[in-house]
Scaffold this active site. Structure first.
Site, short mmCIF file in Angstrom:
data_model
loop_
_atom_site.label_atom_id
_atom_site.label_comp_id
_atom_site.label_asym_id
_atom_site.label_seq_id
_atom_site.Cartn_x
_atom_site.Cartn_y
_atom_site.Cartn_z
N GLY A 6 -20.96 2.83 -44.41
CA GLY A 6 -20.07 3.63 -43.58
C GLY A 6 -18.61 3.27 -43.74
O GLY A 6 -18.22 2.61 -44.70
N LEU A 58 -16.40 5.52 -44.40
CA LEU A 58 -16.38 6.18 -45.72
C LEU A 58 -14.96 6.43 -46.21
O LEU A 58 -14.07 6.79 -45.45
CB LEU A 58 -17.16 7.50 -45.65
CG LEU A 58 -18.63 7.37 -45.25
CD1 LEU A 58 -19.30 8.75 -45.24
CD2 LEU A 58 -19.40 6.43 -46.16
N GLY A 60 -14.02 6.37 -52.47
CA GLY A 60 -15.04 5.81 -53.37
C GLY A 60 -16.42 6.36 -53.00
O GLY A 60 -17.15 6.87 -53.87
N HIS A 61 -16.77 6.27 -51.72
CA HIS A 61 -18.05 6.82 -51.27
C HIS A 61 -18.13 8.31 -51.58
O HIS A 61 -19.15 8.82 -52.04
CB HIS A 61 -18.21 6.64 -49.76
CG HIS A 61 -18.22 5.23 -49.28
ND1 HIS A 61 -17.24 4.71 -48.46
CD2 HIS A 61 -19.11 4.22 -49.48
CE1 HIS A 61 -17.53 3.45 -48.18
NE2 HIS A 61 -18.64 3.12 -48.78
N SER A 67 -11.91 0.41 -50.52
CA SER A 67 -12.93 -0.43 -49.87
C SER A 67 -12.82 -0.27 -48.37
O SER A 67 -11.71 -0.16 -47.83
CB SER A 67 -12.71 -1.90 -50.26
OG SER A 67 -13.44 -2.75 -49.38
P1 AMP Z 1 -20.54 0.07 -49.17
O1 AMP Z 1 -20.43 1.06 -48.06
O2 AMP Z 1 -19.35 -0.79 -49.33
O3 AMP Z 1 -21.85 -0.68 -49.12
O4 AMP Z 1 -20.59 0.92 -50.51
C1 AMP Z 1 -21.54 1.94 -50.70
C2 AMP Z 1 -21.51 2.38 -52.13
O5 AMP Z 1 -20.20 2.86 -52.46
C3 AMP Z 1 -21.79 1.25 -53.13
O6 AMP Z 1 -22.58 1.74 -54.19
C4 AMP Z 1 -20.43 0.87 -53.60
O7 AMP Z 1 -20.41 0.29 -54.88
C5 AMP Z 1 -19.74 2.21 -53.61
N1 AMP Z 1 -18.27 2.03 -53.58
C6 AMP Z 1 -17.57 1.29 -52.70
N2 AMP Z 1 -16.26 1.31 -53.01
C7 AMP Z 1 -16.15 2.08 -54.13
C8 AMP Z 1 -15.07 2.48 -54.96
N3 AMP Z 1 -13.82 2.09 -54.70
N4 AMP Z 1 -15.31 3.26 -56.02
C9 AMP Z 1 -16.58 3.65 -56.30
N5 AMP Z 1 -17.65 3.32 -55.56
C10 AMP Z 1 -17.44 2.54 -54.49
#
Ligand code: AMP
Length: 288
Positions: A30, A32, A35-36, A185
């Site tokens: 979450g 979001l 990237g997400h 992030s």
């Molecule tokens: P998280 O919510 O941080 O667990 O991320 C969920 C998914 O989004 C994971 O597969 C991450 O690698 C991907 N993700 C997070 N940040 C980025 C980003 N800046 N670019 C691409 N994918 C991302």
């Protein structure tokens, strides 16, 4: 878009599958960001149905880590998902995922999860692998989408899927960055204005090393020094590790032969950030 619990999700997806529709899945924690959303759009382009999960998984947080303060915004996330064309949103409570507060079964990915993040965050990848297998079983997707931003997580998930013959494809998606290079992030929300500016040093260091690698520098120590020098000039940043590793096994490399990841973890003030660049020399060599 439907917000569903586990039982309703299974029924909907069962129905879709019986009609021959394909399912793309994006697991997230979450808060979001772009990237997400890039993963969600890719899932939408490649599948008939898109499922997003939002679950801040307690199993992957250490006792001194930021579980309590991890950014949460279900209302905002829900409208972003709606806007990005998500069909089913699954945002279970901890009780729904772990009815007794925890579960006894653990998936241990072995050596690929033992180094770097696994070393500095003991139990992290066991928590990640366990929750992902649980989510894969709940959703039963054809494809699941993961970001290169979390390169070691990607390697761990690929290993688990391969070792356990899980019937899905893992699709890796490029890192989405802010205009100054900082990788998007959820934890960037913790950065003050000054920290946010300082955080750009991480990608600056990685890009400088990447440039040298592409120009022919293969010595991992020299490349690591390039990163450390640039990040070291930023007083608000403190490197925890910078390593050159094999993208599949995450074994440390002294010398880049064809493919490598240069990965770092660093604190910017109190906020711990990770980032990496993927060096792929196979293409260049193939065209020579
Ligand atoms: P998280 O919510 O941080 O667990 O991320 C969920 C998914 O989004 C994971 O597969 C991450 O690698 C991907 N993700 C997070 N940040 C980025 C980003 N800046 N670019 C691409 N994918 C991302």
């Amino acid at each position: 878009m439907k917000l569903l619990d586990a039982k309703a999700l299974r029924l909907e997806i069962g129905d879709d599958r019986s009609r021959g529709l394909t399912i793309g899945f994006v697991p997230t924690m979450g808060a979001l960001h772009d990237g997400h959303l890039s993963l969600i759009r890719r899932a939408g382009a490649e599948n008939d149905r898109v499922v997003v999960s939002i679950f801040v998984n307690p199993l992957q947080f250490g006792p001194t880590e930021d579980l309590a303060t991890y950014p949460r915004d279900l209302a905002g996330d829900s409208s972003k998902c709606e806007g990005a064309g998500v069909d089913y949103l699954f945002a279970p409570s901890v009780e729904e995922m772990y009815p007794k507060g925890a579960i006894d079964t653990r998936i241990d990915p072995g050596p690929v999860g033992a180094v770097l993040e696994g070393e500095f965050r003991p139990g992290f990848f066991v928590g990640v692998a366990t929750v992902c297998v649980k989510l894969f079983n709940l959703v039963a997707p054809d494809r699941a989408y993961f970001g290169q931003k979390d390169a070691q997580q990607l390697a761990v998930i690929k290993k688990v899927v391969s070792d356990l013959d899980l019937p899905l494809e893992i699709v890796e998606c490029p890192t989405v960055r802010e205009p100054d290079g900082l990788a998007a992030s959820s934890r960037n929300k913790h950065l003050s204005a000054q920290d946010r500016e300082a955080a750009a040093a991480l990608s600056r260091g990685l890009f400088a090393a990447e440039k040298q690698a592409l120009a022919g520098e293969r010595d991992a120590t020299l490349l690591k020094n390039v990163v450390a020098d640039i990040v070291g000039r930023e007083p608000r940043a403190r490197i925890q590790y910078v390593e050159v590793i094999d993208p599949v096994s995450f074994v440390t490399l002294d010398w880049i032969e064809d493919r490598a990841v240069i990965a770092l973890a660093a604190f910017v003030s109190e906020t711990r950030l990770i980032d990496n660049v993927l060096i792929d020399l196979t293409h260049e060599e193939g065209t020579r």
